[in-house]
Motif scaffolding. Structure first.
Motif, short mmCIF file in Angstrom:
data_model
loop_
_atom_site.label_atom_id
_atom_site.label_comp_id
_atom_site.label_asym_id
_atom_site.label_seq_id
_atom_site.Cartn_x
_atom_site.Cartn_y
_atom_site.Cartn_z
N CYS A 1 -4.36 -2.50 8.32
CA CYS A 1 -4.26 -1.87 7.00
C CYS A 1 -5.63 -1.66 6.36
O CYS A 1 -5.74 -1.47 5.15
CB CYS A 1 -3.36 -2.68 6.07
N GLY A 2 -6.68 -1.73 7.19
CA GLY A 2 -8.02 -1.41 6.70
C GLY A 2 -8.78 -2.57 6.09
O GLY A 2 -9.88 -2.38 5.57
N ILE A 3 -8.23 -3.77 6.13
CA ILE A 3 -8.90 -4.95 5.57
C ILE A 3 -9.43 -5.80 6.71
O ILE A 3 -8.66 -6.31 7.53
CB ILE A 3 -7.94 -5.77 4.68
N ASN B 1 -11.10 -2.14 2.57
CA ASN B 1 -10.20 -1.08 2.11
C ASN B 1 -10.59 -0.78 0.66
O ASN B 1 -10.51 -1.66 -0.20
CB ASN B 1 -8.74 -1.54 2.19
N LEU C 1 0.82 -1.20 0.00
CA LEU C 1 0.00 0.00 0.00
C LEU C 1 0.86 1.26 0.00
O LEU C 1 0.51 2.28 -0.62
CB LEU C 1 -0.94 0.00 1.21
#
Length: 599
Positions: free
Chosen positions: A360-362, A381, A187
Motif C-alpha cells: 500500500c505504499g508504506i 505514502n 485508503l
C-alpha cells in the motif's frame, strides 16, 4: 564572534530553558505568572493551545521541562512546573466558551487511526479549520493509552472525559469500538489524508524457560493494566513480581498492591539510577512499601505442573568498555529464587502493524517501523502520516502531542496545495517590562524558597481503592508559593550598544558575574576570558557589536538569572528587561514565511 541576532525566533526561545525543553514548547513562565495572579482559566488556555491536555499532563507528564529549569542555578530542586499545570486545570472556570467553534466543513476528509493523544491533537488542530475528522479506535471511549494504561489512582476518568470531550466537541466524529484492520481498505475509502496514531500496543515478551508452561500466571504489563482499567481484572495473587524498570512497571506494581498484592517486588536487570522510570515514579512505589531489586536477570520461571511458584534470577554487575559502553556480566554470586503467585512483565513495548499491507505504499525499516520523516511525519505514502508512539516508538504523552501538531500542519499544507517541508516561522513578541527607573511589571526577587511538596492522600486509604487518586494537588496557597519560585526566564536582558558608556556598573552589581566587557575573539577564546566559568557551551553567549573602546559586551546566558539588577543599575538605560513570548505555528496559523522577520 559576530553580534548576537536577538531577532532570530529561536535565540531567546532557547534561553527560556523550560519552554525549549518541552516538546510542545508550552510558555511555562507565562502561565505560572497567570497562576500567581489567580488567573487560572487564562493559564489553562495558554496550556491548551500548546499541550492540549493540561489536566492530564499535570498528573502524568514525564516533565522534560523540570531538569532544564533555571531554579537549579539557585538551589537543587526545580520549580514544580508539571504540578502547577494541574493547578490551572483544577481551579479554572468553565472554559468551553473559549474553545474554537466548529466551523462549516471544507469538503476534506481526514481519517485518524487510534484515539490517543497524537490523533486527538491532529483532530483538535484540523477540525476548527473545517476538516471532517473521523477518529477510529478499538476501545469504546477516546483517550487511547491515557485511558487504558495509566491507573485511575494517577489519572481519574473524569479528567480524561473532560479533556477528550473538549476535542470531540469541536465537531470530531469518534467511532469507538471500531478497529481498523486493513490500510488498503481505509485508503480505498478516498480519505484526503490518513493519520496513524495507534500507539505501541504490544508489550515485549520474555523468552525464558517456563514461560509457556506457567503462562496462566504470567501477564504482559500493558495488557494487564488495560484489563484492570476496563474492569475485567480485579484481583491478583498475594506474592507478585514485576519485571522491568520503566514507568509501566511502576504502574503495574502500584496497581498490584491495590488488587490484593501483599508482597510486591520490582526486579530490574539494570542499576537503580539507570532505570527508565521517572524518579518520582520510583519514589511513589517505594513509599507504598514496594522494594526495587536491581542487577537481577530472570533465567527461569519455576512452576509445579504449570502452576507458577517462583522466578530464578542471575546476579549481574555493570562493566564498561574503553568507550564507556555498559555491559551486564555475571557477578559470580549464586542465583536467587523468589517465590511468587503472579508475574507482570513490563520490559518494554513495541509497535504492531499487521493491518498495514506491504503493497500500500508504506515502507518499513529493519525494525518493522514505518519510514517516517521526522520533520513532517509523512510516510512513504504521501497521504499517510504517523505520530506518537506509532511513529518512533514509546515516549510520553507530551511527545505525542508535539508530533500531532506537526503532522496536522503537514496535512493542512498538503491539502492546501503547499510544500509540506516548508515550516513557517513562529510569531515572536518582545515588550519592555519597565514601569519606572527601578520598577518592573514582574517580581524579580530571587529567594531560596524550597520546593513545596504536593499533598498525598493517606497511604492506608489510597491502597484500599484503585480509583482513589493519590496526589491531591496544590491548593491555592501552595500554588502561589510554588509559582513565586519561578525566575521569569522569559523576561530577557536586552542590551543597546549605542547607549552604553562602559561604566561597568552592570558588571559590579551582577550577582552571578555573567557580564564581561572584553576584546572580541573566537568563541572558545571568549569563554576562557569571562568573569564566571562557562561550563555549558550549549548555552549561547550574548555578544554586542563593537563599543566605543573597541571592546564588546559578553553575557553568558547559562549563568544569568534575569534578575534585572543590571537594568536597574545602568545610568543610561543600555540594559532593558523585555518579556519574550513565542507563538508556535499550528495548522491554519497566520504566520510569517521565512522571508519575513520573525520579531
Amino acid at each position: 564572534m559576530k553580534p548576537t541576532d536577538i531577532a532570530a525566533p529561536d535565540y531567546f526561545h532557547k534561553v527560556v530553558d523550560c519552554q525549549w525543553a518541552c516538546p510542545a514548547h508550552t510558555p511555562v513562565p507565562e502561565y505560572i505568572r497567570l497562576i500567581a495572579q489567580g488567573r487560572y482559566s487564562d493559564a489553562y488556555m495558554i496550556n491548551w493551545q500548546s499541550n492540549v491536555f493540561p489536566g492530564i499532563l499535570g498528573r502524568t507528564c514525564d516533565r522534560p521541562c523540570e531538569p532544564a529549569c533555571r531554579r537549579g542555578r539557585v538551589e537543587e530542586t526545580p520549580v514544580a512546573i508539571c504540578r502547577l499545570k494541574r493547578v490551572a486545570a483544577d481551579f479554572k472556570d468553565d472554559i468551553r466558551q473559549r474553545l474554537p467553534k466548529p466551523s462549516a466543513k471544507n469538503g476534506k476528509r481526514i481519517a485518524l487511526v487510534g484515539g490517543g493523544p497524537a490523533s486527538l491533537t491532529v483532530a483538535r488542530d484540523l477540525a476548527p479549520l473545517g476538516y471532517h475528522c473521523t477518529v477510529f479506535d478499538g476501545d469504546p471511549q477516546a483517550g487511547g493509552m491515557m485511558r487504558t494504561q495509566i491507573p485511575k489512582f494517577r489519572l481519574p476518568n473524569s479528567v480524561i472525559d473532560e479533556e477528550t470531550g473538549y476535542i470531540l466537541g469541536l465537531g470530531v466524529d469518534f467511532k469507538g469500538g471500531y478497529r481498523i484492520d486493513s490500510m488498503k481498505t481505509l485508503l480505498a475509502e478516498k480519505y484526503d489524508a490518513i493519520f496513524v496514531g495507534s500507539g505501541a500496543p504490544r508489550g515485549r515478551e520474555l523468552d525464558v524457560p517456563g514461560r509457556k508452561e506457567a503462562a496462566g500466571n504470567i501477564h504482559i504489563g500493558i495488557d494487564w493494566l488495560s484489563s484492570v482499567s476496563f474492569g475485567h481484572t480485579d484481583k491478583i495473587g498475594k506474592r507478585v513480581i514485576v519485571l522491568g524498570g520503566g514507568n509501566t512497571a511502576m504502574d503495574c506494581c502500584r496497581t498490584a498492591r491495590r488488587l490484593g498484592g501483599e508482597d510486591v517486588k520490582v526486579i530490574v536487570r539494570s542499576g537503580f539510577e539507570e532505570m527508565k522510570a521517572s524518579p518520582w515514579e520510583k519514589e511513589d512505589a517505594i513509599h507504598e512499601d514496594i522494594p526495587i531489586l536491581n542487577f537481577l536477570v530472570p533465567t527461569a520461571f519455576i512452576h509445579d505442573n504449570g502452576k507458577l511458584t517462583g522466578v530464578t534470577f542471575q546476579k549481574v554487575k555493570a562493566e564498561y568498555d574503553a568507550r564507556g559502553r555498559r555491559n551486564l556480566v555475571p557477578s559470580g554470586e549464586p542465583d536467587q529464587t523468589f517465590e511468587c503467585d503472579d508475574v507482570l512483565v513490563a520490559v518494554g513495548q513495541e509497535n504492531a502493524f499487521p493491518w498495514i499491507e506491504q503493497d500500500c505504499g508504506i515502507e518499513f525499516d529493519k525494525w518493522h517501523m514505518p519510514k517516517v520523516d521526522p520533520k513532517t511525519f509523512v510516510s512513504t505514502n504521501p497521504k499517510v502520516f504517523f505520530g506518537g508512539d506509532a511513529a518512533f516508538g514509546p515516549k510520553n504523552i507530551i511527545w505525542a502531542v508535539a508530533q500531532g501538531h506537526d503532522a496536522a500542519l503537514s496535512i493542512h499544507k498538503l491539502l492546501s496545495g503547499e510544500d509540506i517541508t516548508e515550516r513557517p516561522l513562529p510569531e515572536v513578541h518582545v515588550s519592555s517590562q519597565k514601569m519606572g527607573i527601578h520598577e518592573w511589571s514582574y517580581d524579580n526577587d530571587i529567594s531560596n524558597d524550597k520546593r513545596f511538596k504536593v499533598p498525598h492522600r493517606d497511604k492506608v486509604i489510597a491502597l484500599k481503592d484503585i480509583r482513589t487518586e493519590v496526589e491531591l494537588g496544590y491548593d491555592v496557597k501552595l500554588a502561589l508559593g510554588e509559582a513565586e519560585r519561578c525566575l521569569n526566564c522569559d523576561v530577557q536582558t536586552v542590551f543597546s550598544t549605542s547607549l552604553c558608556i562602559e561604566c561597568d556598573a552592570c558588571v559590579d552589581i551582577c550577582p552571578m558575574d555573567c557580564i564581561t566587557f572584553t576584546n572580541n575573539g573566537e568563541e572558545d577564546d571568549l569563554r576562557n576570558r569571562l568573569k564566571a566559568p562557562s561550563p555549558h557551551p550549549d548555552q549561547d553567549l550574548y555578544v554586542s557589536s563593537d563599543l566605543k573602546t573597541g571592546r564588546v559586551m559578553v553575557k553568558d546566558e547559562d549563568v544569568c538569572l534575569h534578575c534585572g539588577l543590571c537594568a536597574e543599575r545602568c545610568p543610561t538605560g543600555a540594559w532593558d528587561m523585555q518579556k519574550y513570548f513565542i507563538e508556535m505555528t499550528y495548522a491554519g496559523s497566520t504566520c510569517p514565511t521565512k522571508s519575513r522577520s520573525a520579531a
